[in-house]
Motif scaffolding. Structure first.
Motif, PDB file in Angstrom:
ATOM      1  N   GLU A 119     -10.540   3.899  -8.825  1.00  0.00           N
ATOM      2  CA  GLU A 119      -9.526   3.177  -8.055  1.00  0.00           C
ATOM      3  C   GLU A 119      -8.121   3.530  -8.534  1.00  0.00           C
ATOM      4  O   GLU A 119      -7.193   3.686  -7.754  1.00  0.00           O
ATOM      5  N   GLU A 120      -8.002   3.657  -9.835  1.00  0.00           N
ATOM      6  CA  GLU A 120      -6.692   3.983 -10.395  1.00  0.00           C
ATOM      7  C   GLU A 120      -6.270   5.392  -9.966  1.00  0.00           C
ATOM      8  O   GLU A 120      -5.122   5.621  -9.563  1.00  0.00           O
ATOM      9  N   LEU A 121      -7.213   6.330 -10.039  1.00  0.00           N
ATOM     10  CA  LEU A 121      -6.920   7.697  -9.603  1.00  0.00           C
ATOM     11  C   LEU A 121      -6.543   7.710  -8.119  1.00  0.00           C
ATOM     12  O   LEU A 121      -5.578   8.367  -7.707  1.00  0.00           O
ATOM     13  N   GLY A 122      -7.312   6.944  -7.321  1.00  0.00           N
ATOM     14  CA  GLY A 122      -7.011   6.853  -5.885  1.00  0.00           C
ATOM     15  C   GLY A 122      -5.608   6.327  -5.653  1.00  0.00           C
ATOM     16  O   GLY A 122      -4.856   6.847  -4.824  1.00  0.00           O
ATOM     17  N   GLY A 123      -5.254   5.307  -6.405  1.00  0.00           N
ATOM     18  CA  GLY A 123      -3.913   4.720  -6.286  1.00  0.00           C
ATOM     19  C   GLY A 123      -2.840   5.742  -6.591  1.00  0.00           C
ATOM     20  O   GLY A 123      -1.824   5.833  -5.891  1.00  0.00           O
ATOM     21  N   LYS A 124      -3.089   6.553  -7.635  1.00  0.00           N
ATOM     22  CA  LYS A 124      -2.105   7.590  -8.000  1.00  0.00           C
ATOM     23  C   LYS A 124      -1.949   8.607  -6.859  1.00  0.00           C
ATOM     24  O   LYS A 124      -0.835   9.081  -6.589  1.00  0.00           O
ATOM     25  N   ILE A 125      -3.057   8.938  -6.231  1.00  0.00           N
ATOM     26  CA  ILE A 125      -2.998   9.921  -5.138  1.00  0.00           C
ATOM     27  C   ILE A 125      -2.163   9.355  -3.985  1.00  0.00           C
ATOM     28  O   ILE A 125      -1.321  10.051  -3.414  1.00  0.00           O
ATOM     29  N   LEU A 126      -2.364   8.073  -3.677  1.00  0.00           N
ATOM     30  CA  LEU A 126      -1.612   7.471  -2.574  1.00  0.00           C
ATOM     31  C   LEU A 126      -0.120   7.390  -2.904  1.00  0.00           C
ATOM     32  O   LEU A 126       0.732   7.624  -2.048  1.00  0.00           O
ATOM     33  N   GLU A 127       0.177   7.062  -4.151  1.00  0.00           N
ATOM     34  CA  GLU A 127       1.583   7.005  -4.548  1.00  0.00           C
ATOM     35  C   GLU A 127       2.224   8.392  -4.423  1.00  0.00           C
ATOM     36  O   GLU A 127       3.388   8.516  -4.045  1.00  0.00           O
ATOM     37  N   LEU A 128       1.440   9.419  -4.732  1.00  0.00           N
ATOM     38  CA  LEU A 128       1.909  10.791  -4.572  1.00  0.00           C
ATOM     39  C   LEU A 128       2.232  11.083  -3.093  1.00  0.00           C
ATOM     40  O   LEU A 128       3.252  11.698  -2.773  1.00  0.00           O
ATOM     41  N   CYS A 129       1.361  10.612  -2.204  1.00  0.00           N
ATOM     42  CA  CYS A 129       1.591  10.823  -0.767  1.00  0.00           C
ATOM     43  C   CYS A 129       2.915  10.189  -0.344  1.00  0.00           C
ATOM     44  O   CYS A 129       3.678  10.779   0.419  1.00  0.00           O
ATOM     45  N   VAL A 130       3.187   8.969  -0.831  1.00  0.00           N
ATOM     46  CA  VAL A 130       4.442   8.292  -0.488  1.00  0.00           C
ATOM     47  C   VAL A 130       5.634   9.066  -1.059  1.00  0.00           C
ATOM     48  O   VAL A 130       6.653   9.256  -0.392  1.00  0.00           O
TER      49      VAL A 130
END
Lengths: 481, 355
Positions: A392-403
């Motif tokens: 979940e944490e890795l997923g969150g980092k990926i989404l923050e990268l997208c933003v």
């Protein structure tokens, strides 16, 4: 004395109300299994009047209501509320009218996406949005999530393909939004409701726009030794003026997983493959296939294949369409992300995802709607080894990268409960408050699907995220790759 | 005009207006001042806030400030072989992108390629609370939060002052032809339009101008499709003048009379309404009628077939010019407006006598 929820029997048939713990258990989650909650009651009404009564009852008694279609959503949007009613719309599955001349179909909310296309096929028509869950997901859920699919680049999302919806408000009032004409009076509430994740009203009926089936369809499969080359081929295809019906990319991990599953002969050593589908008249498809072929060759495709026949075309797609279950076979669990990025940042974003994957020690396979920039990284993990939190944490980092690169945390799966924290990164507090204000216009008591889609400011403060201002305040480390 | 960013000063003007409870009349190029209800208020001039902020052809997205002239945007896109596929009318050389989106106008291609709202991906705006907010973005697929950017399309500034708009763009067609089929009357024209709508043609425009049905076909290779329609091929020059004059309401029909002009949006297969001499677009879905019949009579006739009527030009612009909403919908509109502009500062009563 009867409990509050037992009073639901006053206006619903005995088998339309589920109250026991074991009876409600099948409804405890949607397609995102990691979040589970048992509702106080499940209701399965059969008529619009019954739904109206359920909503009036809940409104009177201030009971939260979560509407549910087929429960295939991937963001926990249909996760029940433990003190609330789970409103199943599964019984509303009639196709009410097909008008082949106006090219529209009017259907009830629980009609499956794929069954619309099946029902109108005899007229040479189809319904364009095709989310990968289309054999199960319902049109009402599609409206709630603004569902997409692999053909969005050319044919748009749900919002582009519906004309009118009938909606029940939390007060049980029936309203018609949109019309059978091309527009309607007042604000564009049709756009506002589409993708509102069940927070503004309950969709009961949808009129969809139908399209004629294209006379010809052809697909090119191109393999590349580098993701960068594949990405630049995508940019050039678009830049020369081609709008493919579908333009999909898979990275090596996704190719290997898919090939091991469907065995259709994908080039397993390629760094990336592109699937480019073109449709239209036979003449235009022929012209554009040659153009696409020349472009991928120019960008050093190591291999280019053209489907010789319909069977082969479907084989080319089989691996892409089975990518999620294919990854499910090679890993005990996987977590599917849904960010969208401006296409030009693809090579950099993939590189950064690769680095994050190594940092967290979790493999990531990437499938990508390359035409419209919608990225689905699949994070492989093993919940039995306690890796969920890391995933979940890795997923969150990926989404923050997208933003950070000017994209969004969700392209088509919705925020649900899953991406609430990342919403704090994408929007500032005034914007989030304006979203809450929109909800207050329709549901001032906050009863429809509460605590979903839009985070409270309190939650954002706890999450402690820095709001990234629409790519303008990119993370400083982005410059280095 | 050079690129200028006056977002902060516009925000201060809105904040001052809120503090002093002075209504604002939002103005772009003034080309669409005829539209909507007569609006009073201090002028908030958005035209100086102009310039293209970001345009990369391979991303199929353009982002520009609201005051950017529409013709500047069209020229920039055309230089790259792209266009705003909803073909917005200008109604004057001063038309801005912001005004176009606030009015939500779409041209002849609307049924075939989509409306203005279908191409809007994101906006930056100032609400009636004086806050500068972003919604949507520059990517095509984006379901984070409510779709407030599309809600702004056609809202006439009543939910926010548009500052920046990101629009999806499309490549211009490789080939395009226009065909003309003379018909005897409106009923026959509607029959023809319905017929060609169901023939799998690459249509991008259609019209009945009172004498003939016009069809425009466009695509990568359309010679086969063109063969399907036995009709007179119109020269490129005449055709492009016709579609432009139709879009800009410069055809003889639009310039020859003074009675109010009504815009009737109806299900395309609806029969002839017999409300007066009309021009028909959008495969039958859009009907322009000059009529001095009472508004109630026109609205009743259109409502009966599932459409809505707008008093587009002329007539009494202090009365309702848009089709009145049913009570529940009206209540929701009022509440929504309240949530964006609690003090009724932005274009008050421009949309409706109620909000």
């Amino acid at each position: 004395m009867r409990t509050l929820f037992e009073q639901l029997h006053d206006f619903l048939p005995a088998d339309a109300v589920l109250l026991s713990e074991e009876a409600v258990r099948p409804y405890e989650c949607d397609g995102l299994f990691v979040y589970r909650e048992r509702p106080a009651a499940v209701v399965i009404p059969e008529t619009l009047e019954q739904v109206q009564q359920v909503l009036k009852f809940c409104y009177t008694h201030k009971i939260p209501v979560v509407a549910r279609g087929a429960g295939t959503g991937l963001s926990g949007g249909a996760l029940p509320h433990k003190a609330g009613v789970l409103l199943s719309l599964a019984k509303f599955k009639r196709i009410l009218n097909i008008d082949p001349v106006a090219r529209t179909a009017r259907v009830e909310t629980g009609v499956r996406n794929a069954s619309i296309s099946q029902a109108v096929a005899a007229h040479g028509l189809y319904y364009a949005p095709d989310p990968s869950s289309q054999i199960a997901c319902t049109i009402g859920g599609n409206v709630a999530e603004n569902a997409g699919g692999v053909h969005c680049l050319k044919y748009g999302l749900t919002v582009h393909n519906i004309l009118e919806i009938k909606v029940l408000t939390i007060e049980g009032e029936l309203i018609t939004i949109g019309s059978q004409a091309f527009d309607s009076a007042g604000y564009d509430l049709l756009a506002l409701f589409t993708g509102s994740e069940g927070l503004l009203g309950v969709v009961m009926e949808v009129t969809v726009r139908l399209l004629p089936k294209p006379a010809a369809v052809q697909v090119v499969l191109a393999a590349f030794d580098s993701v960068i080359n594949a990405g630049s081929a995508v940019a050039e295809i678009i830049a020369v003026g081609i709008i493919p019906a579908g333009l999909e990319m898979m990275d090596n991990a996704a190719i290997r997983a898919a090939e091991a599953f469907v065995k259709v002969g994908y080039p397993v050593d390629a760094a990336a493959i592109l699937l480019c589908e073109l449709d239209g008249s036979p003449e235009e498809v022929e012209i554009q296939i040659q153009q696409v072929r020349a472009i991928v060759e120019k960008h050093q495709a190591s291999e280019v294949r053209l489907a010789d026949n319909e069977r082969q075309r479907l084989q080319f797609w089989a691996g892409r369409k089975a990518a999620f279950p294919a990854v499910g076979r090679i890993s005990p669990d996987y977590y599917c992300m849904d960010g969208t990025i401006p296409r030009k940042h693809l090579p950099m974003v993939l590189q950064r995802i690769h680095e994050l994957s190594e940092q967290y020690g979790l493999a990531v396979a990437n499938v990508f709607h390359a035409g419209d920039g919608n990225l689905h990284p699949l994070i492989l993990f093993d919940a039995s080894k306690g890796q969920l939190h890391q995933a979940e944490e890795l997923g969150g980092k990926i989404l923050e990268l997208c933003v950070a690169v000017g994209g969004t945390v969700t392209g088509e799966h919705g925020v649900g409960v899953e991406k609430l924290n990342q919403m704090c990164v994408q929007f500032n507090s005034q914007e989030l408050l304006q979203f809450h204000a929109v909800k207050a216009a329709f549901d001032p008591a906050n009863l429809l699907n509460p605590e979903k889609a839009i985070p409270t400011l309190h939650r954002c403060a706890e999450f402690g995220a820095m709001h990234v201002h629409h790519g303008e305040l990119a993370f400083p480390e982005l410059d280095r790759f | 005009m050079s690129d200028t960013d006056i977002a902060l000063s516009l925000q201060s003007e809105v904040q001052a207006a809120i503090a002093e409870k002075i209504p604002l009349r939002i103005q772009g190029g003034g080309s669409k001042a005829f539209y909507g209800r007569t609006s009073q208020g201090k002028c908030l001039a958005v035209a100086p806030h102009c310039g293209i902020i970001d345009y990369e052809p391979s991303e199929l997205v353009i982002t520009a400030r609201a005051g950017t002239p529409l013709k500047t945007i069209n020229a920039q896109l055309a230089a790259q072989g792209q266009h705003l596929a909803f073909e917005p009318p200008h109604f004057g050389s001063t038309a801005t992108l912001g005004g176009t989106i606030a009015c939500g106008f779409s041209g002849s291609s609307r049924p075939y390629l989509g409306a203005a709202r279908d191409f809007v991906l994101g906006v930056k705006c100032i609400t009636g609370k004086g806050e500068m907010l972003h919604f949507g973005g520059q990517v095509m697929k984006n379901v984070a939060g409510y779709d407030v950017s599309r809600l702004m399309v056609g809202a006439l500034g009543s939910l926010g002052v548009l500052l920046e708009i990101s629009c999806r763009v499309l490549p211009m067609p490789v080939q395009q032809v226009s065909l003309r089929l003379p018909v005897d009357n409106e009923a026959q024209a509607l029959q023809q339009l319905t017929h060609w709508n169901t023939q799998c043609l690459p249509l991008t425009a259609s019209c009945f101008d009172g004498e003939a049905v016009w069809l425009r076909l466009a695509g990568v290779e359309i010679s086969q499709a063109r063969q399907k329609v036995l009709a007179e091929l119109v020269s490129q020059e005449i055709a492009s003048a016709f579609w432009e004059n139709l879009r800009e309401q410069q055809l003889g029909f639009f310039t020859s009379t003074q009675t109010p002009l009504w815009r009737l949006s109806v299900p395309p297969t609806a029969p002839s309404l017999n409300l007066g001499k009309s021009i028909i677009e959008w495969g039958g879905g859009l009907r322009w009628v000059y009529s001095d019949l009472p508004a109630e009579q026109i609205r009743a006739a259109v409502e009966k077939i599932g459409g809505h009527a707008t008093l587009f030009r002329g007539g009494d612009r202090t009365a309702e010019v848009f089709h009145p909403l049913p009570p529940v919908l009206r209540k929701l509109h009022e509440r929504l407006r309240q949530q964006f502009d609690p003090d009724n500062i932005l274009n008050p009563s421009h949309f409706s006598t109620h909000w």
